[in-house]
Design a protein around this motif. Structure first.
Motif, PDB file in Angstrom:
ATOM      1  N   UNK A   1       0.828  -1.210   0.000  1.00  0.00           N
ATOM      2  CA  UNK A   1       0.000   0.000   0.000  1.00  0.00           C
ATOM      3  C   UNK A   1       0.860   1.257   0.000  1.00  0.00           C
ATOM      4  N   UNK A   2       1.988   1.233   0.730  1.00  0.00           N
ATOM      5  CA  UNK A   2       2.910   2.378   0.711  1.00  0.00           C
ATOM      6  C   UNK A   2       3.513   2.548  -0.681  1.00  0.00           C
ATOM      7  N   UNK A   3       3.828   1.438  -1.298  1.00  0.00           N
ATOM      8  CA  UNK A   3       4.379   1.460  -2.658  1.00  0.00           C
ATOM      9  C   UNK A   3       3.359   2.042  -3.636  1.00  0.00           C
ATOM     10  N   UNK A   4       2.123   1.596  -3.532  1.00  0.00           N
ATOM     11  CA  UNK A   4       1.065   2.111  -4.412  1.00  0.00           C
ATOM     12  C   UNK A   4       0.848   3.604  -4.200  1.00  0.00           C
TER      13      UNK A   4
ATOM     14  N   UNK B   1     -10.423  -0.958   6.570  1.00  0.00           N
ATOM     15  CA  UNK B   1     -10.706  -1.397   7.945  1.00  0.00           C
ATOM     16  C   UNK B   1     -12.199  -1.557   8.216  1.00  0.00           C
ATOM     17  N   UNK B   2     -13.047  -0.997   7.345  1.00  0.00           N
ATOM     18  CA  UNK B   2     -14.492  -1.125   7.518  1.00  0.00           C
ATOM     19  C   UNK B   2     -14.992  -2.518   7.145  1.00  0.00           C
TER      20      UNK B   2
ATOM     21  N   UNK C   1      -7.020   7.316   4.050  1.00  0.00           N
ATOM     22  CA  UNK C   1      -8.421   7.009   3.735  1.00  0.00           C
ATOM     23  C   UNK C   1      -8.539   5.594   3.180  1.00  0.00           C
ATOM     24  N   UNK C   2      -7.592   5.202   2.336  1.00  0.00           N
ATOM     25  CA  UNK C   2      -7.615   3.838   1.785  1.00  0.00           C
ATOM     26  C   UNK C   2      -7.573   2.802   2.908  1.00  0.00           C
TER      27      UNK C   2
ATOM     28  N   UNK D   1      -5.326  -2.910  -2.697  1.00  0.00           N
ATOM     29  CA  UNK D   1      -4.107  -3.383  -2.029  1.00  0.00           C
ATOM     30  C   UNK D   1      -4.239  -3.210  -0.516  1.00  0.00           C
ATOM     31  N   UNK D   2      -4.781  -2.062  -0.089  1.00  0.00           N
ATOM     32  CA  UNK D   2      -5.018  -1.855   1.351  1.00  0.00           C
ATOM     33  C   UNK D   2      -5.996  -2.891   1.885  1.00  0.00           C
ATOM     34  N   UNK D   3      -7.002  -3.228   1.072  1.00  0.00           N
ATOM     35  CA  UNK D   3      -7.979  -4.229   1.483  1.00  0.00           C
ATOM     36  C   UNK D   3      -7.320  -5.594   1.638  1.00  0.00           C
ATOM     37  N   UNK D   4      -6.473  -5.958   0.696  1.00  0.00           N
ATOM     38  CA  UNK D   4      -5.770  -7.256   0.778  1.00  0.00           C
ATOM     39  C   UNK D   4      -4.872  -7.309   2.018  1.00  0.00           C
ATOM     40  N   UNK D   5      -4.178  -6.212   2.304  1.00  0.00           N
ATOM     41  CA  UNK D   5      -3.325  -6.164   3.504  1.00  0.00           C
ATOM     42  C   UNK D   5      -4.171  -6.326   4.779  1.00  0.00           C
ATOM     43  N   UNK D   6      -5.330  -5.663   4.778  1.00  0.00           N
ATOM     44  CA  UNK D   6      -6.228  -5.752   5.938  1.00  0.00           C
ATOM     45  C   UNK D   6      -6.711  -7.187   6.139  1.00  0.00           C
ATOM     46  N   UNK D   7      -7.085  -7.850   5.068  1.00  0.00           N
ATOM     47  CA  UNK D   7      -7.551  -9.243   5.176  1.00  0.00           C
ATOM     48  C   UNK D   7      -6.447 -10.139   5.720  1.00  0.00           C
ATOM     49  N   UNK D   8      -5.251  -9.903   5.241  1.00  0.00           N
ATOM     50  CA  UNK D   8      -4.112 -10.711   5.705  1.00  0.00           C
ATOM     51  C   UNK D   8      -3.901 -10.523   7.208  1.00  0.00           C
ATOM     52  N   UNK D   9      -4.149  -9.285   7.708  1.00  0.00           N
ATOM     53  CA  UNK D   9      -3.885  -8.998   9.121  1.00  0.00           C
ATOM     54  C   UNK D   9      -4.980  -9.528  10.051  1.00  0.00           C
TER      55      UNK D   9
END
Length: 527
Positions: free
Chosen positions: A16-19, A53-54, A47-48, A76-84
């Motif tokens: 997400x930082x890369x994007x 996180x919602x 915001x992403x 990408x933020x959503x995928x990271x959130x799911x992984x966490x």
């Protein structure tokens, strides 16, 4: 061969930082004019991550749709959130759309890096990046609103998007494809939302950030009816600041983040969570309010207006207005937009009255109108205060009678959205007057508004109470005549009584008006 290290992921850099970083690089390469023409407003990383996180995730395999993905920061933020949050997650399938040829290379880089990053965490990631038009590719989803026996649609567990924002011409192919789902000069973001509502799986989640403009007014009425037949709002998030959300792109826009889910057996959800923050810096410290869903959306109404109070006080304001059955229409009062469009009427507009054969009458502009006061003339460059009254100009003039003049737009410096001033016909000796197009005028079509009616109605519109209600239902800086035409009003006799009391006291400042409104409607519990 020289390698552009700016485009290479840094060591241990989150996808997400890369994007986000590549999005900034693209933004520097693109002009504001180019981005605006494409309706591009890039989602800040904060915001992403908040939007991601919602969502909730408990499945081993999930599918995501990201229409208009840009550099992919949302999916990408959503995928990271799911992984966490989901240790059971094994597979992610992403379908993304992007048509900007300058952006696609960045999208490809970020999604390839996400695939590599997820594989390190034993999560298989498959993605398709379409470089075709999302709306035209999914016109079958639009047809499904009117054709129950259409083609079987692909569907997704999660749809996350910051769609483009711009109006489409009536003859655009996308407008034609969305006929029956939206109306008029459709804003493309509402078409994205409509398609997404059709492509959501039964227990899926739709998370969009869009302008608030869809929430009220006749322009989006057809869209609201179609959209809320398919989905319920689970959570709505509002930003108190118009400046902060897309500050990178210098956008002054009221936005909303919505999480929606498909309706369950056609029934409406009981409650809706409304959250709010000043901007992006306090997203970890939200104000929250849980509301009955029928307070937020009038499901039984043809308008389906979305009311979004963010505090208990605002909730009580909505509840008060819901008890009123009056309106301008019911009281035989009409509102219209000033007919003088300056660039078409320069031949008739004058800075100063001149000795001519034509009669010269006043022309009122937005800057002449302040709260409960009409000041004229006020000299201003290219804002002539007079207009010729002759046969050729008669069609853009209005009869000289009592009016309430109301600004159609508020500037960023205005503390109020609603700014109105009375005009009384005996102030001018003329048969006609001019009202410029950035003003609305309120009048009685057959007959006259009397002094107490005008003062009472002006007091209501200028009051803090009405300004707050208008902000709750309206995300625009413009004041639509259509919205005011049907805005709930108290009993007619109460409006007249307010006017009489102000006339008797001969004081029309805002403090006096607000105190009288509080007393008239017993608002001590609200204020």
């Amino acid at each position: 061969m020289k390698v552009n290290t700016e485009l290479t992921p840094k060591e241990m850099e989150l996808p997400s930082d890369y994007a986000d970083r590549l999005g900034l690089i693209y933004a520097k390469e693109s002009s504001d004019v180019d981005k605006k023409s494409k309706g591009q407003f890039f989602t800040p990383l904060a915001i992403a991550k908040f939007m991601a996180s919602m969502s909730t995730c408990q499945s081993e395999a999930v599918s995501i749709l990201d229409p208009g993905c840009g550099t992919g920061v949302l999916s990408i933020s959503l995928a990271e959130h799911f992984k966490s949050i989901n240790p059971e997650l094994k597979n992610i399938r992403l379908v993304a759309y992007e048509t900007d040829v300058k952006l696609i290379k960045y999208s490809q880089l970020t999604l390839a890096y996400l695939k590599e990053w997820l594989s390190q965490h034993n999560i298989k990631f498959e993605y398709i990046l379409h470089i075709t038009d999302f709306v035209l590719d999914n016109r079958d989803a639009l047809d499904a609103f009117t054709n129950l026996f259409g083609k079987k649609l692909d569907s997704f567990d999660y749809i996350i998007s910051n769609p483009p924002y711009f109006k489409l011409p009536k003859n655009d192919e996308k407008t034609k494809a969305a006929k029956g789902v939206v109306n008029g000069h459709a804003n493309i973001y509402s078409i994205f939302m409509a398609i997404a509502a059709q492509l959501l799986k039964t227990n899926g989640e739709l998370i969009f950030i869009t302008p608030r403009s869809f929430s009220s007014g006749s322009y989006f009425q057809v869209f609201r009816n179609n959209f809320f037949k398919k989905v319920d709002i689970i959570q709505a998030h509002l930003f108190h600041s118009r400046k902060d959300t897309f500050s990178r792109d210098k956008v002054l826009q009221e936005t909303i983040i919505m999480k929606c889910q498909p309706k369950t057996q056609g029934t409406n959800r009981n409650e809706i969570l409304v959250t709010s923050s000043s901007g992006t810096r306090d997203l970890d410290n939200l104000e929250t309010l849980t509301l009955p869903s029928n307070l937020v959306i009038e499901y039984d109404s043809a308008d389906k207006i979305v009311f979004l109070p963010t505090t208990q006080r605002e909730r009580e304001i909505v509840e008060l207005f819901r008890t009123w059955n009056g309106s301008l229409n019911k009281y035989n009062i009409q509102i219209s937009t000033g007919p003088v469009v300056a660039h078409r009427a320069w031949d008739y507009i004058q800075e100063q009255p001149q000795n001519e054969s034509s009669e010269i009458v006043p022309l009122f502009w937005l800057h002449n109108v302040s709260k409960m006061e009409l000041t004229w003339p006020i000299e201003k460059p290219n804002k002539g205060q007079y207009i010729k009254s002759e046969q050729k100009s008669r069609s853009i003039l209005i009869e000289n009678k009592n009016y309430l003049l109301l600004r159609r737009f508020s500037s960023k410096d205005d503390k109020s959205r609603l700014i109105a001033a009375p005009y009384f016909s005996n102030a001018i000796t003329a048969n006609f007057i001019g009202v410029e197009n950035k003003l609305n005028y309120i009048y009685r079509p057959k007959g006259h508004l009397d002094r107490a009616e005008i003062i009472g109605l002006g007091a209501l519109l200028n009051s803090t109470l009405f300004d707050q209600f208008f902000r709750i239902i309206n995300g625009n800086v413009n004041v639509s005549a259509t919205e005011l035409r049907f805005m709930p009003l108290p009993p007619h006799e109460q409006i007249i009584e307010i006017g009489k009391q102000l006339i008797l006291g001969n004081s029309f400042d805002n403090t006096t008006i607000n105190n009288l409104i509080i007393a008239s409607f017993e608002l001590e519990t609200i204020y």
